[in-house]
Design a protein around this motif. Structure first.
Motif: not given
Length: 242
Positions: A187-207
């Motif tokens: 994957g390619n994750v976008t981040v921005t300056g000058p500060e960026m709070e933590a953001k979710n980049i992956l969630s999962a479910s298994l069945s």
């Protein structure tokens, strides 16, 4: 005598020209490389920030434990969902796996940070799985590259509602090493300056689906353990903002 003076003046003129050319060339590369110059040109560079990926430790392992009763015959297909510890039945709600934060950058700067998602499979159920029994759903920027390629190059995957759906049996059978218990996604994750709070980049479910017309007795009284981690997959690259 006059010819000698003329020749001397010519040599001096050529030498002066060479010095001027060399000096101008040095000044040009100095400007491009270091940005040090006394001219009116301005060279700017965005500050290099720090992108931090963090896996949610208590969520990274999804476990599904099934009893003989769970795998009894039903008139309709019955779906079981994994939970983070396997002690209670889970549900279809995606579980947050990893976050990314960014700091130290310059305002109005954007970086693309490549990441790799590692999916490892273990447990007594793993060796008995068949195609179409399990479904691992991955959603978020951490798998967006693999999601965009899934129709042609990522075996055992499909796209639904923008999420990457993985059939574990098929995915593990073909790669990254045939017969392995590990598969990776990009994957390619976008981040921005000058500060960026933590953001979710992956969630999962298994069945796992108890199919009413298939003999699945081999997975009764067994468990399936899927561990998911996210790590950098190279350096972040600067992107210009519109």
């Amino acid at each position: 005598m006059e010819k000698k003076n003329t020749m001397l003046l010519t040599v001096i003129a050529v030498a002066t020209l060479l010095v001027a050319v060399v000096g101008a060339t040095f000044a040009f590369f100095s400007l491009q490389v270091s940005g040090n110059s006394t001219t009116d040109a301005t060279v700017t560079a965005a500050k290099v920030g720090t992108a931090t990926i963090s896996t949610v430790e208590e969520n990274k392992t999804l476990k599904l434990s099934l009893t003989a009763e769970d795998m009894a015959k039903y008139t309709d297909d019955k779906v079981y969902y994994a939970s983070v510890d396997g002690t209670a039945p889970g549900d279809s709600t995606p579980i947050k796996i990893a976050n990314i934060a960014y700091s130290g950058g310059e305002a109005n700067t954007t970086y693309k940070c490549p990441v790799q998602v590692n999916v490892s499979v273990s447990g007594t159920m793993q060796e008995h799985l068949q195609e179409g029994w399990t479904q691992l759903i991955l959603q978020g920027d951490a798998v967006n590259v693999s999601a965009s390629q899934s129709q042609s190059s990522v075996a055992g995957t499909t796209i639904q509602d923008g999420n990457l759906q993985v059939d574990l049996k098929t995915a593990l059978a073909v790669g990254p090493q045939q017969g392995s218990k590990k598969v990776t996604f990009k994957g390619n994750v976008t981040v921005t300056g000058p500060e960026m709070e933590a953001k979710n980049i992956l969630s999962a479910s298994l069945s796992l689906t108890n199919k009413n017309n298939v003999d699945q007795s081999a997975i009764a009284n067994s468990d399936l353990i899927v561990t998911i981690t996210v790590e950098p997959d190279g350096a972040c690259t600067l992107q210009t903002t519109d």
